[in-house]
Design a protein around this motif. Sequence first.
Motif, mmCIF file in Angstrom:
data_model
loop_
_atom_site.group_PDB
_atom_site.id
_atom_site.type_symbol
_atom_site.label_atom_id
_atom_site.label_comp_id
_atom_site.label_asym_id
_atom_site.label_seq_id
_atom_site.Cartn_x
_atom_site.Cartn_y
_atom_site.Cartn_z
ATOM 1 N N ALA A 69 0.822 -1.217 0.000
ATOM 2 C CA ALA A 69 0.000 0.000 0.000
ATOM 3 C C ALA A 69 0.853 1.263 0.000
ATOM 4 O O ALA A 69 0.334 2.354 -0.250
ATOM 5 N N VAL A 70 2.154 1.122 0.257
ATOM 6 C CA VAL A 70 3.044 2.276 0.340
ATOM 7 C C VAL A 70 3.785 2.428 -0.989
ATOM 8 O O VAL A 70 4.601 1.579 -1.345
ATOM 9 N N PRO A 71 3.530 3.506 -1.748
ATOM 10 C CA PRO A 71 4.299 3.723 -2.983
ATOM 11 C C PRO A 71 5.762 3.980 -2.653
ATOM 12 O O PRO A 71 6.080 4.589 -1.636
ATOM 13 N N LEU A 72 6.638 3.513 -3.518
ATOM 14 C CA LEU A 72 8.072 3.722 -3.298
ATOM 15 C C LEU A 72 8.800 3.651 -4.628
ATOM 16 O O LEU A 72 8.634 2.699 -5.378
ATOM 17 N N THR A 73 9.577 4.671 -4.914
ATOM 18 C CA THR A 73 10.493 4.611 -6.049
ATOM 19 C C THR A 73 11.863 4.178 -5.522
ATOM 20 O O THR A 73 12.192 4.416 -4.359
ATOM 21 N N PRO A 74 12.660 3.510 -6.348
ATOM 22 C CA PRO A 74 13.969 3.048 -5.874
ATOM 23 C C PRO A 74 14.788 4.192 -5.292
ATOM 24 O O PRO A 74 14.758 5.328 -5.792
ATOM 25 N N ARG A 75 15.518 3.879 -4.236
ATOM 26 C CA ARG A 75 16.363 4.867 -3.553
ATOM 27 C C ARG A 75 17.556 4.141 -2.950
ATOM 28 O O ARG A 75 17.548 2.913 -2.848
ATOM 29 N N PRO A 76 18.579 4.880 -2.516
ATOM 30 C CA PRO A 76 19.720 4.223 -1.875
ATOM 31 C C PRO A 76 19.267 3.367 -0.693
ATOM 32 O O PRO A 76 18.511 3.820 0.166
ATOM 33 N N GLY A 77 19.724 2.144 -0.662
ATOM 34 C CA GLY A 77 19.337 1.215 0.392
ATOM 35 C C GLY A 77 18.102 0.415 0.066
ATOM 36 O O GLY A 77 17.908 -0.678 0.598
ATOM 37 N N LEU A 78 17.228 0.971 -0.789
ATOM 38 C CA LEU A 78 15.995 0.284 -1.183
ATOM 39 C C LEU A 78 15.908 0.294 -2.711
ATOM 40 O O LEU A 78 15.124 1.034 -3.300
ATOM 41 N N PRO A 79 16.709 -0.539 -3.370
ATOM 42 C CA PRO A 79 16.807 -0.496 -4.829
ATOM 43 C C PRO A 79 15.630 -1.182 -5.512
ATOM 44 O O PRO A 79 14.773 -1.795 -4.860
ATOM 45 N N LEU A 80 15.623 -1.081 -6.830
ATOM 46 C CA LEU A 80 14.608 -1.777 -7.619
ATOM 47 C C LEU A 80 14.809 -3.279 -7.469
ATOM 48 O O LEU A 80 15.912 -3.797 -7.608
ATOM 49 N N PHE A 105 6.539 -0.458 -2.053
ATOM 50 C CA PHE A 105 7.418 -1.027 -1.033
ATOM 51 C C PHE A 105 7.292 -2.551 -1.083
ATOM 52 O O PHE A 105 6.179 -3.090 -1.080
ATOM 53 N N LEU A 106 8.416 -3.247 -1.144
ATOM 54 C CA LEU A 106 8.440 -4.703 -1.177
ATOM 55 C C LEU A 106 9.226 -5.256 0.002
ATOM 56 O O LEU A 106 10.217 -4.661 0.431
#
Length: 342
Positions: free
Chosen positions: A129-140, A218-219
């Motif tokens: 339910a939480v949108p998230l684009t790739p970022r440092p620490g949380l990549p694609l 978010f995965l």
Amino acid sequence: MPRMPERPALDWVAGVVGAGSRILAVTDLHDGLGPWWLRVEHGGTTHEVVLRVAGWILPRGIVTGAAALRFAEEQGVSAPRLLAADLGGRKAGKPATLETALPGSSALPGRVSVAQLRAAGAAIARVHAVPLTPRPGLPLRVRPTSADDRALERRWATLYRAVPEDRRPDVVDALSELTGESQGWALRVVEGAASTPLLQLADDLVREHGRPQGPTVFLHGDVWWGNTRWGSDAVPTLIDWKDAGAGDPGVDLGELRLQMVLCYGPDTIDHVLEGWREESRLETPDLPYWDAVAALNTPVRLEGWPAFDAEGNRLDVGSATARRDAFLRAALDRLGAGLPQG
């Protein structure tokens, strides 16, 4: 004998909990490799915490786990809470994190109920339910369990076997360069990663189909029963976020469906999907594709994989592998491959 955390890591934990802390007990949670469940006494109060140290968990997994727990807390996602992180390992000796220990159990049951399967599907929907684009620490993330890419390993093993013997060192060098892993690792991959006609065909068809494109969320990245914590309210909380990131919800949903099929049989997957759909406002992912991706990221033979019959008895490796193959065939049929069922 189980390997315990090294002294610098234990001293770091005691310092985080508070001056004068005493570690009362250390329980290994993964076959002598960590993480570890610690009971720590401070000021007359006993605290229970989970310590993760780089080793079996790669340093990048420690970084990702810390980023994921911080993000989960910011977004109100149910997860352990990060107490401290030493990502450079300056105090703990190696990259390490300390997090809250959740009550309940992660033990794999011999049988599961429809309610549990639906609850597991709903739990990952709340993460998505939480949108998230790739970022440092949380990549694609484009497949589950990001530390493994078994389809790629099988491709390189096939190439290694196909070239003349004097060219095989070049294949090892190229795989090492591509992945950033050692030549020893690359040699073990190409000499040991066998395949089957079904897995080879599935890999070709999935690559031809192409990865679905859409908004990323978010995965968790490694959803199976052992990475859930079940308390008295029968609502699971996801733990072990080292493979978290941003991506299509199908990464988690396909993996959970596969894991439940392997453990408990094909009747489970509809209940997982129902739980996810009831909780989610997202469109259902391209499940044939993501089911196939999850199945392709398993070994050729599922040695040691937990699998149970309807009475909760353990099944052998052949039965677990047959369940995987049937799940993969069904996914390919829905992709339009038209495979025979024999």
